[in-house]
Design a protein around this motif. Structure first.
Motif, PDB file in Angstrom:
ATOM      1  N   ILE A 220      45.884  49.079  57.674  1.00 54.90           N
ATOM      2  CA  ILE A 220      45.547  47.716  57.545  1.00 54.90           C
ATOM      3  C   ILE A 220      44.680  47.498  56.317  1.00 54.90           C
ATOM      4  CG2 ILE A 220      44.011  45.952  58.747  1.00 54.90           C
ATOM      5  CD1 ILE A 220      44.279  47.601  61.251  1.00 54.90           C
ATOM      6  N   LEU A 221      45.122  46.607  55.452  1.00 50.94           N
ATOM      7  CA  LEU A 221      44.317  46.453  54.067  1.00 50.94           C
ATOM      8  C   LEU A 221      43.975  45.059  54.283  1.00 50.94           C
ATOM      9  CD1 LEU A 221      46.842  48.206  51.633  1.00 50.94           C
ATOM     10  CD2 LEU A 221      44.788  49.005  52.914  1.00 50.94           C
ATOM     11  N   LEU A 222      42.514  44.680  54.158  1.00 51.51           N
ATOM     12  CA  LEU A 222      42.109  43.322  54.147  1.00 51.51           C
ATOM     13  C   LEU A 222      41.524  42.904  52.728  1.00 51.51           C
ATOM     14  CD1 LEU A 222      39.910  43.818  57.451  1.00 51.51           C
ATOM     15  CD2 LEU A 222      42.294  42.977  57.277  1.00 51.51           C
ATOM     16  N   ASP A 223      42.199  42.286  52.165  1.00 48.96           N
ATOM     17  CA  ASP A 223      41.808  41.809  50.637  1.00 48.96           C
ATOM     18  C   ASP A 223      41.647  42.966  49.997  1.00 48.96           C
ATOM     19  OD1 ASP A 223      42.036  39.668  48.969  1.00 48.96           O
ATOM     20  OD2 ASP A 223      39.654  39.303  49.175  1.00 48.96           O
ATOM     21  N   SER A 224      42.484  43.930  49.899  1.00 49.60           N
ATOM     22  CA  SER A 224      42.018  45.403  49.516  1.00 49.60           C
ATOM     23  C   SER A 224      43.205  46.047  48.761  1.00 49.60           C
ATOM     24  CB  SER A 224      41.599  46.349  50.693  1.00 49.60           C
ATOM     25  OG  SER A 224      41.035  47.310  50.058  1.00 49.60           O
ATOM     26  N   LEU A 225      44.320  45.395  48.479  1.00 51.72           N
ATOM     27  CA  LEU A 225      45.402  46.007  47.488  1.00 51.72           C
ATOM     28  C   LEU A 225      45.329  45.306  46.231  1.00 51.72           C
ATOM     29  CD1 LEU A 225      47.803  48.070  47.397  1.00 51.72           C
ATOM     30  CD2 LEU A 225      49.265  45.979  48.290  1.00 51.72           C
ATOM     31  N   TYR A 226      44.975  46.242  45.061  1.00 48.32           N
ATOM     32  CA  TYR A 226      45.067  45.831  43.843  1.00 48.32           C
ATOM     33  C   TYR A 226      45.964  46.551  43.119  1.00 48.32           C
ATOM     34  CZ  TYR A 226      40.399  43.970  45.251  1.00 48.32           C
ATOM     35  OH  TYR A 226      39.472  43.129  45.965  1.00 48.32           O
ATOM     36  N   GLY A 227      46.170  46.236  41.839  1.00 48.49           N
ATOM     37  CA  GLY A 227      46.990  47.045  40.983  1.00 48.49           C
ATOM     38  C   GLY A 227      46.863  47.084  39.474  1.00 48.49           C
ATOM     39  N   SER A 228      47.469  47.886  38.737  1.00 50.67           N
ATOM     40  CA  SER A 228      47.040  48.118  37.300  1.00 50.67           C
ATOM     41  C   SER A 228      48.064  47.604  36.429  1.00 50.67           C
ATOM     42  CB  SER A 228      46.889  49.537  37.070  1.00 50.67           C
ATOM     43  OG  SER A 228      45.809  50.121  37.804  1.00 50.67           O
ATOM     44  N   TYR A 229      47.644  46.660  35.522  1.00 48.07           N
ATOM     45  CA  TYR A 229      48.553  46.171  34.505  1.00 48.07           C
ATOM     46  C   TYR A 229      49.192  47.227  33.587  1.00 48.07           C
ATOM     47  CZ  TYR A 229      47.045  41.525  36.070  1.00 48.07           C
ATOM     48  OH  TYR A 229      46.851  40.450  36.449  1.00 48.07           O
ATOM     49  N   MET A 230      50.313  47.228  33.110  1.00 48.19           N
ATOM     50  CA  MET A 230      50.662  47.928  32.130  1.00 48.19           C
ATOM     51  C   MET A 230      50.171  47.565  30.838  1.00 48.19           C
ATOM     52  SD  MET A 230      52.766  50.222  33.510  1.00 48.19           S
ATOM     53  CE  MET A 230      53.706  50.921  31.975  1.00 48.19           C
ATOM     54  N   PRO A 231      49.950  48.447  29.769  1.00 49.62           N
ATOM     55  CA  PRO A 231      49.042  48.093  28.559  1.00 49.62           C
ATOM     56  C   PRO A 231      49.819  47.055  27.776  1.00 49.62           C
ATOM     57  CG  PRO A 231      49.362  50.353  28.655  1.00 49.62           C
ATOM     58  CD  PRO A 231      50.125  49.729  29.773  1.00 49.62           C
TER      59      PRO A 231
ATOM     60  N   PRO B  34      40.666  35.435  41.686  1.00 49.54           N
ATOM     61  CA  PRO B  34      41.141  35.973  40.553  1.00 49.54           C
ATOM     62  C   PRO B  34      40.403  37.038  40.345  1.00 49.54           C
ATOM     63  CG  PRO B  34      39.560  34.277  40.143  1.00 49.54           C
ATOM     64  CD  PRO B  34      39.631  34.091  41.673  1.00 49.54           C
ATOM     65  N   THR B  35      40.963  38.046  39.426  1.00 52.42           N
ATOM     66  CA  THR B  35      40.624  39.227  38.760  1.00 52.42           C
ATOM     67  C   THR B  35      40.826  39.368  37.170  1.00 52.42           C
ATOM     68  OG1 THR B  35      42.688  40.338  39.361  1.00 52.42           O
ATOM     69  CG2 THR B  35      40.673  40.543  40.898  1.00 52.42           C
ATOM     70  N   SER B  36      40.168  40.020  36.758  1.00 52.37           N
ATOM     71  CA  SER B  36      40.331  40.150  35.083  1.00 52.37           C
ATOM     72  C   SER B  36      40.818  41.538  34.662  1.00 52.37           C
ATOM     73  CB  SER B  36      39.205  39.742  34.444  1.00 52.37           C
ATOM     74  OG  SER B  36      39.084  39.771  33.041  1.00 52.37           O
ATOM     75  N   GLY B  37      41.703  41.871  34.133  1.00 52.08           N
ATOM     76  CA  GLY B  37      42.064  43.149  33.507  1.00 52.08           C
ATOM     77  C   GLY B  37      42.977  44.037  34.596  1.00 52.08           C
ATOM     78  N   TYR B  38      42.947  43.301  35.780  1.00 50.54           N
ATOM     79  CA  TYR B  38      44.049  44.138  36.934  1.00 50.54           C
ATOM     80  C   TYR B  38      44.517  43.177  37.801  1.00 50.54           C
ATOM     81  CZ  TYR B  38      39.691  43.820  39.658  1.00 50.54           C
ATOM     82  OH  TYR B  38      38.456  43.545  40.306  1.00 50.54           O
ATOM     83  N   ALA B  39      45.534  43.607  38.481  1.00 52.05           N
ATOM     84  CA  ALA B  39      45.942  42.490  39.457  1.00 52.05           C
ATOM     85  C   ALA B  39      45.422  42.388  40.612  1.00 52.05           C
ATOM     86  CB  ALA B  39      47.422  43.065  39.769  1.00 52.05           C
ATOM     87  N   SER B  40      45.254  40.901  41.111  1.00 55.82           N
ATOM     88  CA  SER B  40      44.389  40.634  42.416  1.00 55.82           C
ATOM     89  C   SER B  40      45.325  41.117  43.276  1.00 55.82           C
ATOM     90  CB  SER B  40      44.172  39.122  42.260  1.00 55.82           C
ATOM     91  OG  SER B  40      45.652  38.397  42.404  1.00 55.82           O
ATOM     92  N   THR B  41      44.425  40.766  44.480  1.00 56.87           N
ATOM     93  CA  THR B  41      45.164  41.164  46.059  1.00 56.87           C
ATOM     94  C   THR B  41      46.349  39.998  46.221  1.00 56.87           C
ATOM     95  OG1 THR B  41      43.593  39.843  47.229  1.00 56.87           O
ATOM     96  CG2 THR B  41      43.205  41.883  46.857  1.00 56.87           C
ATOM     97  N   LYS B  42      46.409  38.928  45.691  1.00 56.01           N
ATOM     98  CA  LYS B  42      47.344  37.913  45.730  1.00 56.01           C
ATOM     99  C   LYS B  42      48.678  38.353  44.834  1.00 56.01           C
ATOM    100  CE  LYS B  42      48.777  33.259  45.587  1.00 56.01           C
ATOM    101  NZ  LYS B  42      48.275  31.708  45.446  1.00 56.01           N
ATOM    102  N   GLU B  43      48.162  38.793  43.673  1.00 58.17           N
ATOM    103  CA  GLU B  43      49.246  39.435  42.815  1.00 58.17           C
ATOM    104  C   GLU B  43      50.037  40.849  43.502  1.00 58.17           C
ATOM    105  OE1 GLU B  43      48.431  38.768  38.394  1.00 58.17           O
ATOM    106  OE2 GLU B  43      46.497  39.107  39.269  1.00 58.17           O
ATOM    107  N   ALA B  44      49.216  41.494  44.018  1.00 55.54           N
ATOM    108  CA  ALA B  44      49.696  42.706  44.370  1.00 55.54           C
ATOM    109  C   ALA B  44      50.360  42.449  45.657  1.00 55.54           C
ATOM    110  CB  ALA B  44      48.435  43.576  44.752  1.00 55.54           C
TER     111      ALA B  44
END
Length: 223
Positions: free
Chosen positions: A84-95, A130-140
């Motif tokens: 169960i991930l509650l607003d808790s899945l983020y991601g890293s952008y490629m350079p 929204p997040t800055s520099g990495y993917a938000s939970t919505k994007e992920a």
């Protein structure tokens, strides 16, 4: 250790800070195995039954707790009975990019694929923060569904909120913070998107856990 009277389970909560890196470090150098052993000892002590131990394991995280989940599933998820991930899945952008590339979040995509085929429950929620520099939970979440070839359904009126709070309960103030905007159900995979882009909406996600456990996870574990 928390043991709700109306649920046949034990909840062990871990709080080590506000950054995902702090949760990731907490499970290094044998930290995960030590945590499981501590839970078993507490269960044995609380039950008064020698040798009592956990039979099923459900993992859940909120916010930065995803750092710990990432470390756990990298070790292999065959022993995890639900996630169960509650607003808790983020991601890293490629350079040099501002989007997730194919192959990102591979362990989560694999778990989602398995859940879609009826394997252990995977329940994922996100807000629109929204997040800055990495993917938000919505994007992920959007990326994960796209990797599965799945399309969420838009929701115009919420029918998947947490249970109503009693009059005077402070939790009632978070009602608008749990406005459902999209959803996807497939097998044992559940994705829920909620409106809101502030700390109130982020914290309100925690209110969803009891209903998720009661309506989706525990019934699946009892089958």
């Amino acid at each position: 250790m928390l043991a709700p009277r109306d649920m046949d389970l034990v909840i062990a909560g871990v709080d080590v800070g506000t950054r995902s890196s702090e949760y990731a470090r907490a499970l290094e150098d044998g930290g995960w195995d030590a945590l499981l052993q501590t839970i078993d000892r507490e269960v044995e002590s609380a039950s008064g039954s020698a040798g009592a131990h956990m039979r099923r394991l459900v993992l859940s995280s909120w916010s930065a707790g995803s750092g710990a989940i990432g470390r756990i599933i990298e070790r292999g998820s065959s022993h995890v009975d639900a996630l169960i991930l509650l607003d808790s899945l983020y991601g890293s952008y490629m350079p040099g990019h501002t989007s997730l590339a194919q192959g990102q979040l591979a362990p989560y995509v694999a778990l989602a694929n398995a859940a879609a085929r009826g394997a252990p429950v995977f329940y994922l929620t996100h807000t629109e923060i929204p997040t800055s520099g990495y993917a938000s939970t919505k994007e992920a979440a959007t990326f994960l569904l796209r990797e599965l070839g799945a399309t969420p359904i838009a929701v115009t009126s919420s029918g998947d909120e947490a249970p109503s709070a009693a009059p005077g309960d402070r939790a009632a103030e978070a009602g608008d913070a749990l406005r459902l905007t999209r959803m996807y159900d497939g097998g044992s995979l559940y994705v829920r998107g909620y409106a809101g882009a502030g700390p109130g909406e982020h914290c309100a996600q925690l209110r969803l856990l009891p209903a998720i456990l009661a309506e989706h996870v525990l019934p699946a574990l009892r089958r």
